[in-house]
Structures are given as structure tokens and as C-alpha cells.
Enzyme design. Structure first.
Site, PDB file in Angstrom:
ATOM      1  N   ASN A  10       0.853  -1.194   0.000  1.00  0.00           N
ATOM      2  CA  ASN A  10       0.000   0.000   0.000  1.00  0.00           C
ATOM      3  C   ASN A  10       0.895   1.252   0.000  1.00  0.00           C
ATOM      4  O   ASN A  10       1.668   1.467   0.933  1.00  0.00           O
ATOM      5  CB  ASN A  10      -0.897  -0.057   1.245  1.00  0.00           C
ATOM      6  CG  ASN A  10      -1.802   1.143   1.380  1.00  0.00           C
ATOM      7  OD1 ASN A  10      -1.360   2.277   1.256  1.00  0.00           O
ATOM      8  ND2 ASN A  10      -3.067   0.895   1.652  1.00  0.00           N
ATOM      9  N   ASP A  70      -1.822  -4.247   9.599  1.00  0.00           N
ATOM     10  CA  ASP A  70      -3.180  -4.482   9.126  1.00  0.00           C
ATOM     11  C   ASP A  70      -4.058  -3.451   9.814  1.00  0.00           C
ATOM     12  O   ASP A  70      -4.020  -3.303  11.040  1.00  0.00           O
ATOM     13  CB  ASP A  70      -3.668  -5.902   9.409  1.00  0.00           C
ATOM     14  CG  ASP A  70      -4.832  -6.239   8.478  1.00  0.00           C
ATOM     15  OD1 ASP A  70      -4.591  -6.398   7.257  1.00  0.00           O
ATOM     16  OD2 ASP A  70      -5.978  -6.292   8.947  1.00  0.00           O
ATOM     17  N   TYR A 155      -9.695   6.259   3.584  1.00  0.00           N
ATOM     18  CA  TYR A 155     -10.893   6.981   4.028  1.00  0.00           C
ATOM     19  C   TYR A 155     -10.542   8.343   4.634  1.00  0.00           C
ATOM     20  O   TYR A 155     -11.416   9.007   5.201  1.00  0.00           O
ATOM     21  CB  TYR A 155     -11.643   6.137   5.070  1.00  0.00           C
ATOM     22  CG  TYR A 155     -12.114   4.796   4.537  1.00  0.00           C
ATOM     23  CD1 TYR A 155     -13.374   4.665   3.945  1.00  0.00           C
ATOM     24  CD2 TYR A 155     -11.309   3.653   4.622  1.00  0.00           C
ATOM     25  CE1 TYR A 155     -13.815   3.441   3.458  1.00  0.00           C
ATOM     26  CE2 TYR A 155     -11.737   2.425   4.142  1.00  0.00           C
ATOM     27  CZ  TYR A 155     -12.987   2.321   3.561  1.00  0.00           C
ATOM     28  OH  TYR A 155     -13.423   1.105   3.084  1.00  0.00           O
TER      29      TYR A 155
HETATM   30  O1  LIG Z   1      -8.104   6.762   5.504  1.00  0.00           O
HETATM   31  C1  LIG Z   1      -7.345   5.903   5.904  1.00  0.00           C
HETATM   32  N1  LIG Z   1      -6.246   6.276   6.610  1.00  0.00           N
HETATM   33  C2  LIG Z   1      -5.393   5.418   7.160  1.00  0.00           C
HETATM   34  O2  LIG Z   1      -4.409   5.801   7.792  1.00  0.00           O
HETATM   35  C3  LIG Z   1      -5.698   4.044   6.954  1.00  0.00           C
HETATM   36  N2  LIG Z   1      -5.099   2.934   7.350  1.00  0.00           N
HETATM   37  C4  LIG Z   1      -5.822   1.934   6.830  1.00  0.00           C
HETATM   38  N3  LIG Z   1      -6.858   2.388   6.121  1.00  0.00           N
HETATM   39  C5  LIG Z   1      -7.872   1.629   5.362  1.00  0.00           C
HETATM   40  O3  LIG Z   1      -7.729   0.278   5.666  1.00  0.00           O
HETATM   41  C6  LIG Z   1      -7.188  -0.454   4.567  1.00  0.00           C
HETATM   42  C7  LIG Z   1      -6.065  -1.310   5.045  1.00  0.00           C
HETATM   43  O4  LIG Z   1      -6.219  -2.652   4.658  1.00  0.00           O
HETATM   44  P1  LIG Z   1      -4.942  -3.595   4.779  1.00  0.00           P
HETATM   45  O5  LIG Z   1      -4.357  -3.392   6.146  1.00  0.00           O
HETATM   46  O6  LIG Z   1      -5.246  -4.954   4.352  1.00  0.00           O
HETATM   47  O7  LIG Z   1      -3.927  -2.917   3.760  1.00  0.00           O
HETATM   48  P2  LIG Z   1      -3.817  -3.015   2.181  1.00  0.00           P
HETATM   49  O8  LIG Z   1      -4.503  -4.243   1.657  1.00  0.00           O
HETATM   50  O9  LIG Z   1      -4.253  -1.699   1.616  1.00  0.00           O
HETATM   51  O10 LIG Z   1      -2.233  -3.153   1.994  1.00  0.00           O
HETATM   52  P3  LIG Z   1      -1.260  -4.303   2.609  1.00  0.00           P
HETATM   53  O11 LIG Z   1      -0.518  -3.624   3.732  1.00  0.00           O
HETATM   54  O12 LIG Z   1      -2.122  -5.419   3.103  1.00  0.00           O
HETATM   55  O13 LIG Z   1      -0.359  -4.676   1.488  1.00  0.00           O
HETATM   56  C8  LIG Z   1      -6.628   0.613   3.620  1.00  0.00           C
HETATM   57  O14 LIG Z   1      -6.589   0.190   2.277  1.00  0.00           O
HETATM   58  C9  LIG Z   1      -7.590   1.754   3.862  1.00  0.00           C
HETATM   59  O15 LIG Z   1      -8.783   1.544   3.147  1.00  0.00           O
HETATM   60  C10 LIG Z   1      -6.810   3.697   6.181  1.00  0.00           C
HETATM   61  N4  LIG Z   1      -7.615   4.607   5.649  1.00  0.00           N
HETATM   62 MG   LIG Z   2      -4.205  -5.984   2.649  1.00  0.00          MG
END
Ligand SMILES: O=c1[nH]c(=O)c2ncn([C@@H]3O[C@H](COP(=O)(O)OP(=O)(O)OP(=O)(O)O)[C@@H](O)[C@H]3O)c2[nH]1
Ligand SMILES: [Mg+2]
EC number: 3.6.1.66
Length: 200
Positions: A10, A70, A155
């Protein structure tokens, strides 16, 4: 210190970790530097379980210390959704705009005082063939009725931070990194850091 790999693809997270850890003099690599790394399936039912799955798989794969994040958004009026499904709330393609549109639609007509929400972040640090430590951080706020601000990711444009009087996306990266769920969790991780990373 040996190399630490942040087990994320991400871009928003990667950039925040780079800033947070650069302050401490730690150079990091993320999976964006190794784009062919296989995806780790997030089959857990909690942020902590998914963070552990990602950290342990990546530590094993690279034989290096790995930190996985996560994270996601829990909205009280939606019974905690989107929760662990935050990235894929509107579909597998992980579209931030579509996710925001879906949340705003589901929240339509709900008054401000009932729009309470919090960001969660579970961080897991894993040593290859060794142990894993997990810490968690949260950040409280409200869901706005319209998106505002250009910074951050996910978000952030619809997450209102009361103590700043702004959405998360209206904060600079430095401001977000002082209060975010991610920075709260990282502070806790640091307390265990020396033992985990240097004391193996
Ligand atoms: O506005 C936001 N500010 C933040 O600070 C934040 N942190 C997390 N999120 C949301 O939660 C999902 C994580 O899902 P997640 O932990 O599975 O990550 P991901 O799939 O995007 O990447 P990876 O780390 O797994 O490769 C993200 O995509 C976002 O939609 C955020 N939204
Ligand atoms: Mg993820």
C-alpha cells in the site's frame, strides 16, 4: 540494525512508514521495492491475526525482520464495518473512491453525533524463525457527509478529527503522523524494539 522490511504494497502506508522510521534513523524497504513478492492472503478475522499472517510470511520469505500493518476503519453506526474488509469494501480492486462512496451511501441521514468511528492499526514484527510481537493503536473521529482534503489515503477525506477541526486528509503528513492509529501503534512497538531486533 539489520534491514527491516515493511510487509505492505500500500503506497499510502509505505510513505507514512518511511517518514515515521526515517525520524528514527531507520531505513526501510517495502514490498513496493519487491513487486513480485507473492500476496499473503488475509484470512484472519481480526487486524492482529492478519498482521501476524503478513509479518510471518514476509519474514520467512526474505529471511529478514518484517513489520506488517493491518489496519482499517470501524464505524459504530455500521456495527464496526468496514473493519478488516476496509481495503476491499466496495470490491476486490481496492478502490478508495468507491469505498468512500459506499460508506457515505450507507451513512446517509445519520446525524453527526451518531457518526462516530475509529481507525485501528495492528502492527506485527516478526523475526525469521523466531518470535512475533503484536501491538495496536487507534484514532477516534467522525464520518463526514462529504469528502474533504487531498492528503493521506483510504478513508482520510471522510474522517473528521475533532481535536484538529479537520479531516485526516486536510492534515499534512507530519500532522497525521503525530496522531494516527499507525503512529500510536509504532510508539508501542518501539518499546519492544531493541529486544526484538537487536537482542536475538
Ligand atoms: O483513511 C485511511 N487512513 C489510514 O491511515 C488508513 N489505514 C488503513 N486504512 C484503510 O484500511 C485499509 C487497510 O487494509 P490492509 O491493512 O489490508 O492494507 P492493504 O490491503 O491496503 O495493503 P497491505 O498492507 O495489506 O499490502 C486501507 O486500504 C484503507 O482503506 C486507512 N484509511
Ligand atoms: Mg491488505
Amino acid at each position: 540494525m539489520r534491514e527491516v522490511i515493511i510487509a505492505t504494497k500500500n503506497k499510502g502506508k509505505a510513505s507514512e512508514f518511511q517518514a515515521l522510521l526515517a525520524k528514527k534513523g531507520i531505513a526501510v524497504k517495502t514490498l513496493l521495492d519487491f513487486p513480485h513478492t507473492p500476496d499473503v492472503e488475509e484470512t484472519g478475522s481480526t487486524f492482529a491475526e492478519n498482521a501476524r499472517l503478513k509479518a510471518e510470511a514476509i519474514a520467512r520469505f526474505f529471511q529478514a525482520i518484517a513489520i506488517a500493518d493491518d489496519s482499517g476503519l470501524s464505524i459504530d453506526a455500521l456495527g464496526g464495518k468496514p473493519g478488516v474488509y476496509s481495503a476491499r469494501y466496495a470490491g476486490e480492486e481496492k478502490d478508495d473512491q468507491a469505498n468512500i462512496a459506499k460508506v457515505l451511501e450507507e451513512m446517509r441521514g445519520i446525524p453527526f453525533e451518531q457518526r462516530t468511528a475509529r481507525f485501528h492499526c495492528a502492527l506485527a514484527i516478526s523475526v525469521p524463525n523466531g518470535s512475533t510481537t503484536i501491538v495496536e493503536g487507534t484514532c477516534d473521529g467522525y464520518i463526514t457527509e462529504v469528502p474533504k482534503g487531498e492528503n493521506g489515503f483510504g478513508y482520510d477525506p471522510i474522517f473528521y478529527v475533532p481535536q484538529k477541526g479537520k479531516t485526516m486528509a486536510e492534515l499534512t503528513k507530519e500532522e497525521k503522523n503525530k496522531i494516527s492509529h499507525r503512529s500510536v501503534a509504532l510508539e508501542k512497538l518501539e518499546k519492544q524494539w531493541d529486544q526484538m531486533v537487536n537482542g536475538e
